[in-house]
Design an enzyme around this catalytic site. Structure first.
Site: not given
Ligand code: AMP
Length: 211
Positions: A13, A88, A122, A155, A166
């Site tokens: 993404k 999400r 990553r 990360r 996740r």
């Molecule tokens: P990402 O960088 O999109 O993989 O997001 C990293 C982390 O941020 C996720 O594993 C969640 O803990 C939190 N997070 C990001 N976007 C959301 C969302 N739309 N709803 C809930 N938690 C989120």
């Protein structure tokens, strides 16, 4: 154009969003980036979100819905945006429908074993957010961003235990959005098990008729 990029963690993404920003001239809106920036600044939001993020759990809906509601009002979103990592959950998708009308939802499809391999290798730039992969797209110099010279880091949630959680969370809470958007006639699948340029080309082909 208002686009959602849907897909499991590691489905590409962020990488696709960054290319679309260049080609479409609309901003990437990533809840993950917004939350990580809050964590780095130790803001109230960051302090609230950190424990969920480190465990690979979702941050509560009310927190991220508030973030998005505010962010899409900014002037740079006037001509549209690319949502990366939001919505999400079904509750987030329903809230989003009350905020704005989407043009397209792209579902990036990839298997769990490729995701685990991609995420554990990553690395991201602390300064400019560029994304690398130690196997398929390594930086020229170990640990240093090619673009800005920033420090590359892994990360916390890209470590093995968090990755597995996740994926469980994705399958339980986010995958139902595929049916949700299919029923609305907004969804297009793109095979994301390939290299970034091929994925981006397919996404752009899907978006072309939308102008
Ligand atoms: P990402 O960088 O999109 O993989 O997001 C990293 C982390 O941020 C996720 O594993 C969640 O803990 C939190 N997070 C990001 N976007 C959301 C969302 N739309 N709803 C809930 N938690 C989120």
């Amino acid at each position: 154009m208002k686009i959602v990029l849907l897909g499991a963690p590691g489905s590409g993404k962020g990488t696709v969003a960054k290319e679309l920003v260049k080609d479409l001239g609309i901003p990437q809106v990533s809840t993950g980036d917004m939350l990580r920036s809050g964590v780095a600044r130790k803001s109230d939001l960051g302090l609230k979100a950190k424990k969920y993020m480190d465990a690979g759990e979702l941050v509560p809906d009310s927190v991220v819905i508030g973030l998005i509601d505010e962010r899409v009002q900014h002037g740079d979103c006037r001509n549209g945006f690319i949502l990366d990592g939001f919505p999400r959950t079904i509750a987030q998708a329903e809230a989003l429908a009350g905020i704005t009308q989407l043009d397209k939802v792209i579902n990036l499809v990839v298997s769990d074993d490729i995701i685990i391999r991609r995420l554990s290798t990553r690395r991201s730039c602390k300064d400019c957010g560029a994304i690398y992969n130690l196997v398929t797209f390594p930086p020229k110099k170990d640990g240093v961003c090619d673009k800005c010279g920033g420090h590359l880091f892994q990360r916390d949630d890209d470590k093995e235990e968090a990755i597995k959680n996740r994926l469980v969370v994705y399958n339980r809470q986010t995958a139902p959005l595929i049916g949700f958007y299919k029923d609305k006639g907004l969804l297009s699948d793109v095979d994301s098990a390939r290299n970034p340029s091929e994925i981006v080309a397919d996404v752009e082909e899907v978006l072309e008729p939308l102008g």
